[in-house]
Design a protein around this motif. Structure first.
Motif, PDB file in Angstrom:
ATOM      1  N   ASN A 267      34.389  50.581  33.094  1.00 47.87           N
ATOM      2  CA  ASN A 267      33.827  49.339  33.604  1.00 47.87           C
ATOM      3  C   ASN A 267      34.254  49.147  35.053  1.00 47.87           C
ATOM      4  OD1 ASN A 267      32.777  46.831  34.065  1.00 47.87           O
ATOM      5  ND2 ASN A 267      34.139  45.744  32.655  1.00 47.87           N
ATOM      6  N   LYS A 268      33.318  49.392  35.956  1.00 42.86           N
ATOM      7  CA  LYS A 268      33.637  49.322  37.386  1.00 42.86           C
ATOM      8  C   LYS A 268      33.355  47.941  37.958  1.00 42.86           C
ATOM      9  CE  LYS A 268      30.981  53.010  37.772  1.00 42.86           C
ATOM     10  NZ  LYS A 268      31.021  53.536  36.404  1.00 42.86           N
ATOM     11  N   ILE A 269      32.903  47.026  37.101  1.00 35.25           N
ATOM     12  CA  ILE A 269      32.606  45.667  37.541  1.00 35.25           C
ATOM     13  C   ILE A 269      33.711  44.752  37.023  1.00 35.25           C
ATOM     14  CG2 ILE A 269      30.976  43.757  37.432  1.00 35.25           C
ATOM     15  CD1 ILE A 269      28.778  45.817  36.928  1.00 35.25           C
ATOM     16  N   GLY A 270      34.420  44.140  37.920  1.00 36.08           N
ATOM     17  CA  GLY A 270      35.516  43.267  37.520  1.00 36.08           C
ATOM     18  C   GLY A 270      36.044  42.541  38.733  1.00 36.08           C
ATOM     19  N   PRO A 271      37.043  41.700  38.546  1.00 40.31           N
ATOM     20  CA  PRO A 271      37.605  40.964  39.682  1.00 40.31           C
ATOM     21  C   PRO A 271      38.228  41.919  40.692  1.00 40.31           C
ATOM     22  CG  PRO A 271      39.007  40.753  37.740  1.00 40.31           C
ATOM     23  CD  PRO A 271      37.737  41.399  37.277  1.00 40.31           C
ATOM     24  N   ALA A 272      38.068  41.578  41.956  1.00 39.41           N
ATOM     25  CA  ALA A 272      38.627  42.422  43.013  1.00 39.41           C
ATOM     26  C   ALA A 272      40.152  42.344  42.983  1.00 39.41           C
ATOM     27  CB  ALA A 272      38.099  41.983  44.370  1.00 39.41           C
ATOM     28  N   ALA A 273      40.787  43.491  43.137  1.00 39.78           N
ATOM     29  CA  ALA A 273      42.251  43.521  43.186  1.00 39.78           C
ATOM     30  C   ALA A 273      42.716  43.083  44.570  1.00 39.78           C
ATOM     31  CB  ALA A 273      42.753  44.925  42.879  1.00 39.78           C
ATOM     32  N   PRO A 274      43.862  42.408  44.672  1.00 36.84           N
ATOM     33  CA  PRO A 274      44.413  42.050  45.986  1.00 36.84           C
ATOM     34  C   PRO A 274      44.643  43.297  46.834  1.00 36.84           C
ATOM     35  CG  PRO A 274      45.591  40.916  44.222  1.00 36.84           C
ATOM     36  CD  PRO A 274      44.703  41.935  43.560  1.00 36.84           C
ATOM     37  N   ARG A 275      44.690  43.107  48.130  1.00 37.62           N
ATOM     38  CA  ARG A 275      44.872  44.244  49.041  1.00 37.62           C
ATOM     39  C   ARG A 275      46.151  45.011  48.763  1.00 37.62           C
ATOM     40  NH1 ARG A 275      44.755  41.914  54.805  1.00 37.62           N
ATOM     41  NH2 ARG A 275      45.214  44.086  55.352  1.00 37.62           N
ATOM     42  N   SER A 276      47.197  44.280  48.372  1.00 30.83           N
ATOM     43  CA  SER A 276      48.464  44.952  48.085  1.00 30.83           C
ATOM     44  C   SER A 276      48.348  45.861  46.873  1.00 30.83           C
ATOM     45  CB  SER A 276      49.567  43.924  47.866  1.00 30.83           C
ATOM     46  OG  SER A 276      49.237  43.060  46.784  1.00 30.83           O
ATOM     47  N   VAL A 277      47.557  45.444  45.880  1.00 31.78           N
ATOM     48  CA  VAL A 277      47.349  46.265  44.683  1.00 31.78           C
ATOM     49  C   VAL A 277      46.503  47.477  45.026  1.00 31.78           C
ATOM     50  CG1 VAL A 277      46.384  46.315  42.354  1.00 31.78           C
ATOM     51  CG2 VAL A 277      47.636  44.303  43.146  1.00 31.78           C
ATOM     52  N   GLU A 278      45.466  47.265  45.833  1.00 32.48           N
ATOM     53  CA  GLU A 278      44.666  48.398  46.292  1.00 32.48           C
ATOM     54  C   GLU A 278      45.533  49.382  47.056  1.00 32.48           C
ATOM     55  OE1 GLU A 278      41.757  49.187  45.463  1.00 32.48           O
ATOM     56  OE2 GLU A 278      40.700  47.381  44.843  1.00 32.48           O
ATOM     57  N   GLY A 279      46.483  48.855  47.825  1.00 33.06           N
ATOM     58  CA  GLY A 279      47.391  49.727  48.562  1.00 33.06           C
ATOM     59  C   GLY A 279      48.275  50.547  47.646  1.00 33.06           C
ATOM     60  N   LEU A 280      48.748  49.928  46.564  1.00 32.01           N
ATOM     61  CA  LEU A 280      49.545  50.674  45.580  1.00 32.01           C
ATOM     62  C   LEU A 280      48.716  51.791  44.970  1.00 32.01           C
ATOM     63  CD1 LEU A 280      51.986  51.132  43.728  1.00 32.01           C
ATOM     64  CD2 LEU A 280      51.117  49.292  42.260  1.00 32.01           C
ATOM     65  N   LEU A 281      47.468  51.487  44.606  1.00 35.64           N
ATOM     66  CA  LEU A 281      46.593  52.509  44.032  1.00 35.64           C
ATOM     67  C   LEU A 281      46.296  53.599  45.046  1.00 35.64           C
ATOM     68  CD1 LEU A 281      44.102  50.249  42.039  1.00 35.64           C
ATOM     69  CD2 LEU A 281      45.986  51.600  41.125  1.00 35.64           C
ATOM     70  N   ASP A 282      46.153  53.224  46.318  1.00 31.93           N
ATOM     71  CA  ASP A 282      45.934  54.228  47.372  1.00 31.93           C
ATOM     72  C   ASP A 282      47.102  55.215  47.425  1.00 31.93           C
ATOM     73  OD1 ASP A 282      43.484  53.215  48.216  1.00 31.93           O
ATOM     74  OD2 ASP A 282      44.364  51.980  49.808  1.00 31.93           O
ATOM     75  N   ALA A 283      48.324  54.672  47.376  1.00 31.36           N
ATOM     76  CA  ALA A 283      49.508  55.537  47.452  1.00 31.36           C
ATOM     77  C   ALA A 283      49.590  56.451  46.233  1.00 31.36           C
ATOM     78  CB  ALA A 283      50.769  54.689  47.578  1.00 31.36           C
ATOM     79  N   MET A 284      49.364  55.890  45.038  1.00 31.67           N
ATOM     80  CA  MET A 284      49.418  56.692  43.816  1.00 31.67           C
ATOM     81  C   MET A 284      48.333  57.767  43.824  1.00 31.67           C
ATOM     82  SD  MET A 284      50.117  53.619  41.048  1.00 31.67           S
ATOM     83  CE  MET A 284      50.557  54.668  39.639  1.00 31.67           C
ATOM     84  N   ASP A 285      47.157  57.413  44.307  1.00 30.84           N
ATOM     85  CA  ASP A 285      46.046  58.360  44.357  1.00 30.84           C
ATOM     86  C   ASP A 285      46.323  59.479  45.360  1.00 30.84           C
ATOM     87  OD1 ASP A 285      43.565  59.274  43.487  1.00 30.84           O
ATOM     88  OD2 ASP A 285      42.460  58.169  45.019  1.00 30.84           O
ATOM     89  N   ASP A 286      46.878  59.118  46.503  1.00 32.00           N
ATOM     90  CA  ASP A 286      47.192  60.117  47.523  1.00 32.00           C
ATOM     91  C   ASP A 286      48.183  61.144  46.993  1.00 32.00           C
ATOM     92  OD1 ASP A 286      47.204  60.920  50.521  1.00 32.00           O
ATOM     93  OD2 ASP A 286      49.343  60.671  50.054  1.00 32.00           O
ATOM     94  N   ALA A 287      49.154  60.679  46.203  1.00 34.16           N
ATOM     95  CA  ALA A 287      50.161  61.602  45.667  1.00 34.16           C
ATOM     96  C   ALA A 287      49.538  62.654  44.768  1.00 34.16           C
ATOM     97  CB  ALA A 287      51.229  60.823  44.901  1.00 34.16           C
TER      98      ALA A 287
END
Length: 395
Positions: free
Chosen positions: A90-110
């Motif tokens: 389900n790709k439709i949902g509430p937008a995550a805060p920028r800080s959460v997106e940043g955490l996911l960015d770091a985890m994804d980059d790793a």
């Protein structure tokens, strides 16, 4: 404020740390065997199912790594963000805060850039992504760079005036040199097993504590990086941060013991490897559940279900082995499906006749469970005798 506890930074330096291989070897073998089981079971799943499992594990682990630091983030928004990144669910949902997106960015980059070298700039980017406003709570902090403040970096708990100092990291002026040593060691070929290296890297990084904030989350991203280099995308399915959250008090206690002891870190390494093994076993159970779901629908692909029946069956599948507490009753079906009592009773009987569910008990104590081996109540006789849960309508 000071502490009488010895500081590991007095000398020698961290590359001299060591562990005793014999106590660790057996647990290492068990942990790698558990990882191998996960990889083997994944082969029985389709590409889409593997992505769905990875998305859920990643989402849960992101929430867990934040929770370890006392930060609560919304799982639904994380799931929708991860779904968009992996193109699944389900790709439709509430937008995550920028800080959460940043955490996911770091985890994804790793994981995605696991073969890229670890650099100071890469860690700067990870830490800056966690604090897009430049603030941690109400406090302005240095982001995208190592700490520079003059006061000691201390790990403290307890209320003001009654604080307990658990650890004092090296002073800020020493951080660049300490991190140079750490980065060189991390990127070098070593004789360490990958799980041992993950344990040592996390302990070493947390002991330097190079950033003003975000050290715990970045330290766990480093674990993700080491494991991804060892097992690739499969590493997403092994919920290390969730396991550390489940054992947060022991996690902190083990880190503290290693930081205040001698340079023999055998106890920490052994404890960490055990957590990887258990997390891998948990991932294996999740895969078993996914395989059972896939096989269930394959076995019943010719059955024609109403939209209500399919909804209830999917909810039971999502609930996993054991299903709903107390099983599926006519009353629960009526509420979930939004239908009459008579229709709920008839459709449950139809599901039983088609072999999708099995019945336990009789009369008002009738309960239904998915017809999957091992998914029913542990003691069906006791379940039948117990009847409905307390307060539940027996009709």
């Amino acid at each position: 404020m000071s502490t009488n506890l010895p500081l590991i930074w007095q000398a020698p330096t961290w590359p001299a740390m060591h562990y005793e291989p014999i106590p660790v070897t057996g647990e290492l073998a068990r942990a790698h065997r558990a990882q191998g089981v996960v990889e083997g079971k994944l082969a029985g799943l389709g590409f889409e199912q593997r992505l769905e499992l990875a998305a859920e594990a990643w989402s849960q682990d992101a929430v867990a790594t934040a929770a370890i630091e006392g930060e609560r983030i919304d799982l639904i928004s994380v799931r929708s963000s991860v779904g968009r990144r992996l193109g699944v669910g389900n790709k439709i949902g509430p937008a995550a805060p920028r800080s959460v997106e940043g955490l996911l960015d770091a985890m994804d980059d790793a994981v995605r850039e696991r073969d890229a070298a670890l650099t100071h700039e890469r860690m700067y980017a990870w830490q800056a992504a966690l604090f897009p406003t430049g603030y941690s709570g109400m406090s302005k902090i240095v982001v995208g760079a190592y700490r520079r403040h003059a006061e000691p970096m201390q790990i403290i708990s307890g209320r003001v005036g009654r604080e307990t100092i658990h650890y004092e990291a090296p002073p800020s002026e020493r951080v660049p040199d300490e991190m140079d040593n750490f980065v060189a060691w991390f990127n070098a070929e070593t004789e360490h097993d990958s799980l041992v290296k993950a344990a040592l890297a996390h302990l070493w990084f947390e002991s330097i504590h190079p950033f003003e904030d975000g050290n715990g989350r970045i330290g766990r991203v480093l674990i993700d990086l080491v494991l991804a280099r060892d097992s690739g995308e499969v590493g997403r399915l092994i919920p290390i941060s969730q396991r550390l959250l489940d054992n947060r008090d022991e996690y902190y206690a083990q880190l503290e013991r290693a930081q205040h002891g001698e340079l023999d870190v055998t106890e920490w390494v052994l404890w960490f490897v055990t957590q990887v093994r258990v997390a891998s076993e948990q991932a294996s159970v999740a895969i078993d559940t996914a395989l059972a779901k896939a096989m269930f629908w394959t076995n019943h692909r010719d059955n024609v279900l109403t939209a209500r029946q399919r909804k209830v069956v999917n909810l039971l599948l999502d609930a996993g082995p054991g299903g709903f507490e107390g099983g599926m009753s006519t009353k629960k079906y009526e509420s979930i499906a939004g239908t009459s009592r008579a229709t709920a009773s008839r459709e449950l009987i139809e599901l039983e006749e088609m072999g999708l569910v099995c019945r336990v008990g009789a009369g008002r104590s009738t309960r239904y469970y998915l017809n999957i081996v091992g998914w029913g109540p542990a003691d069906p006789v006791r379940a039948a005798q117990d009847g409905p849960a307390q307060g539940e309508d027996r009709s």
